[in-house]
Scaffold this motif. Sequence first.
Motif, PDB file in Angstrom:
ATOM      1  N   GLU A 152       0.835  -1.207   0.000  1.00 25.77           N
ATOM      2  CA  GLU A 152       0.000   0.000   0.000  1.00 25.77           C
ATOM      3  C   GLU A 152       0.871   1.257   0.000  1.00 25.77           C
ATOM      4  OE1 GLU A 152      -3.904   1.375   2.363  1.00 25.77           O
ATOM      5  OE2 GLU A 152      -2.099   1.463   3.593  1.00 25.77           O
ATOM      6  N   TYR A 153       1.937   1.212   0.808  1.00 25.86           N
ATOM      7  CA  TYR A 153       2.854   2.353   0.873  1.00 25.86           C
ATOM      8  C   TYR A 153       3.476   2.602  -0.497  1.00 25.86           C
ATOM      9  CZ  TYR A 153       5.822   5.630   3.432  1.00 25.86           C
ATOM     10  OH  TYR A 153       6.418   6.769   3.902  1.00 25.86           O
ATOM     11  N   ILE A 154       3.945   1.526  -1.132  1.00 31.95           N
ATOM     12  CA  ILE A 154       4.577   1.651  -2.446  1.00 31.95           C
ATOM     13  C   ILE A 154       3.589   2.197  -3.471  1.00 31.95           C
ATOM     14  CG2 ILE A 154       5.596   0.334  -4.359  1.00 31.95           C
ATOM     15  CD1 ILE A 154       6.836  -1.500  -2.185  1.00 31.95           C
ATOM     16  N   CYS A 155       2.347   1.698  -3.457  1.00 34.59           N
ATOM     17  CA  CYS A 155       1.331   2.180  -4.393  1.00 34.59           C
ATOM     18  C   CYS A 155       1.075   3.675  -4.218  1.00 34.59           C
ATOM     19  CB  CYS A 155       0.031   1.398  -4.210  1.00 34.59           C
ATOM     20  SG  CYS A 155       0.098  -0.275  -4.865  1.00 34.59           S
ATOM     21  N   SER A 156       1.039   4.132  -2.969  1.00 37.76           N
ATOM     22  CA  SER A 156       0.797   5.563  -2.729  1.00 37.76           C
ATOM     23  C   SER A 156       1.934   6.412  -3.303  1.00 37.76           C
ATOM     24  CB  SER A 156       0.604   5.843  -1.238  1.00 37.76           C
ATOM     25  OG  SER A 156       1.812   5.731  -0.522  1.00 37.76           O
ATOM     26  N   THR A 157       3.172   5.922  -3.220  1.00 34.33           N
ATOM     27  CA  THR A 157       4.290   6.685  -3.798  1.00 34.33           C
ATOM     28  C   THR A 157       4.205   6.710  -5.318  1.00 34.33           C
ATOM     29  OG1 THR A 157       5.852   4.808  -3.905  1.00 34.33           O
ATOM     30  CG2 THR A 157       5.803   6.083  -1.852  1.00 34.33           C
ATOM     31  N   LEU A 158       3.751   5.626  -5.928  1.00 32.98           N
ATOM     32  CA  LEU A 158       3.612   5.578  -7.388  1.00 32.98           C
ATOM     33  C   LEU A 158       2.526   6.541  -7.859  1.00 32.98           C
ATOM     34  CD1 LEU A 158       3.932   1.718  -7.860  1.00 32.98           C
ATOM     35  CD2 LEU A 158       5.560   3.432  -8.679  1.00 32.98           C
ATOM     36  N   ILE A 159       1.457   6.674  -7.075  1.00 35.55           N
ATOM     37  CA  ILE A 159       0.409   7.639  -7.411  1.00 35.55           C
ATOM     38  C   ILE A 159       0.946   9.066  -7.297  1.00 35.55           C
ATOM     39  CG2 ILE A 159      -1.835   8.587  -6.703  1.00 35.55           C
ATOM     40  CD1 ILE A 159      -2.600   5.713  -5.856  1.00 35.55           C
ATOM     41  N   LEU A 160       1.671   9.339  -6.201  1.00 35.63           N
ATOM     42  CA  LEU A 160       2.184  10.701  -5.996  1.00 35.63           C
ATOM     43  C   LEU A 160       3.256  11.075  -7.011  1.00 35.63           C
ATOM     44  CD1 LEU A 160       2.353  10.882  -2.085  1.00 35.63           C
ATOM     45  CD2 LEU A 160       0.595  11.817  -3.607  1.00 35.63           C
ATOM     46  N   ASP A 161       3.930  10.071  -7.572  1.00 36.93           N
ATOM     47  CA  ASP A 161       4.897  10.344  -8.650  1.00 36.93           C
ATOM     48  C   ASP A 161       4.260  11.144  -9.778  1.00 36.93           C
ATOM     49  OD1 ASP A 161       7.289   9.299  -7.762  1.00 36.93           O
ATOM     50  OD2 ASP A 161       6.980   7.320  -8.649  1.00 36.93           O
ATOM     51  N   LYS A 162       2.976  10.930 -10.003  1.00 35.40           N
ATOM     52  CA  LYS A 162       2.285  11.542 -11.136  1.00 35.40           C
ATOM     53  C   LYS A 162       2.093  13.049 -10.983  1.00 35.40           C
ATOM     54  CE  LYS A 162      -0.085   7.286 -12.465  1.00 35.40           C
ATOM     55  NZ  LYS A 162       0.786   7.118 -13.653  1.00 35.40           N
ATOM     56  N   ILE A 163       2.208  13.559  -9.752  1.00 30.97           N
ATOM     57  CA  ILE A 163       1.966  15.000  -9.547  1.00 30.97           C
ATOM     58  C   ILE A 163       3.189  15.740  -9.007  1.00 30.97           C
ATOM     59  CG2 ILE A 163      -0.521  14.719  -9.233  1.00 30.97           C
ATOM     60  CD1 ILE A 163      -0.012  15.035  -6.174  1.00 30.97           C
ATOM     61  N   LYS A 164       4.296  15.036  -8.775  1.00 27.80           N
ATOM     62  CA  LYS A 164       5.407  15.690  -8.067  1.00 27.80           C
ATOM     63  C   LYS A 164       6.090  16.793  -8.877  1.00 27.80           C
ATOM     64  CE  LYS A 164       9.065  12.316  -9.081  1.00 27.80           C
ATOM     65  NZ  LYS A 164       9.979  11.336  -8.473  1.00 27.80           N
ATOM     66  N   LYS A 165       5.823  16.880 -10.187  1.00 31.26           N
ATOM     67  CA  LYS A 165       6.359  18.000 -10.964  1.00 31.26           C
ATOM     68  C   LYS A 165       5.518  19.250 -10.800  1.00 31.26           C
ATOM     69  CE  LYS A 165       8.743  15.259 -14.483  1.00 31.26           C
ATOM     70  NZ  LYS A 165       8.827  14.894 -15.925  1.00 31.26           N
TER      71      LYS A 165
END
Length: 308
Positions: free
Chosen positions: A96-109
């Motif tokens: 779950e933690y890893i999935c949340s980081t992958l989702i946040l990758d999409k907006i970090k720019k």
Amino acid sequence: MTNKIIAIQGNHPSKLNPRTDTSIFLAHEIQKKNYKIFYYDPKDLSIINFKVIAKGFFVKFDYRKKRFFKILKKQKLELTRCKYLLVRQDPPFNLEYICSTLILDKIKKRVKVINDPAAIRNVSEKLFSTKYQKFMPDTIFSQNIDEIRKFFKKHKKVIVKPINSYSGNNIYLLTKFNLKFFQKFIKKHNHIMCQKYLPKIKEGDKRVFLINGKVCGAISRIPKKGSFLSNLSKGAKPINIKLTNKEMKISKLISKDLKKDKIFFAGIDFIDEQLNGDINVTSPTGLKTFYDLSKINLASTFWRELKA
């Protein structure tokens, strides 16, 4: 223009202790600058119509009140409306933690995420410390029973802990190898960490605060009588201390490395001038306790460095 909104991905405020919690301390500080705080749980993070959405609530913190938080408004928020987003949920570092980081990758720019999602995915808190094993007591990471048995023959007194846990949970001090224990422990946790026991833990460890590549302060945490756990959540007593030259040298080295790896905020721990192998990057704690002991406000430092 970006709204003055700070999103915090974390455990519900009702589960937090305002006397010691760093997330509350950071939020309370930025409130003074008229930022709004939006709180949500990682399970309420979604991608809907190409947008990263969180179902959560705007909240206000007030240390003066017994009920230290007030939920102002529940809503769904597109997270690109935020100026900063703090990843502050407790481990375990699971799928779950890893999935949340992958989702946040999409907006970090478009939103500054602290710590960087890809960075906290790559910097496994305990395994990352293998880079600094020359500064640590003898330590192995394994789920091989024969290797663990050999380690016990060498050291007799061993600290055993999971790789992905937190806050002193599931940590054991063993004085002999126990096959049934390890079969059960490995089945539950897979790879585990075994470390030579350092008796000076009775005198306390040292938690060092690293912000934006800088060593910003430290506290010592002394285990309660009869315990070897220095976590404040396990009853340890905090005191104000200074780092030795050796500890400062190691801290500066790690802090610079972490900044290169896009880790803005971290905590590292020493026992008897030796790194204990915990590189805390998921939700580092201790800033409120440090302030109470020293009156130095590292929450202010955190936001100043972030804006810089």
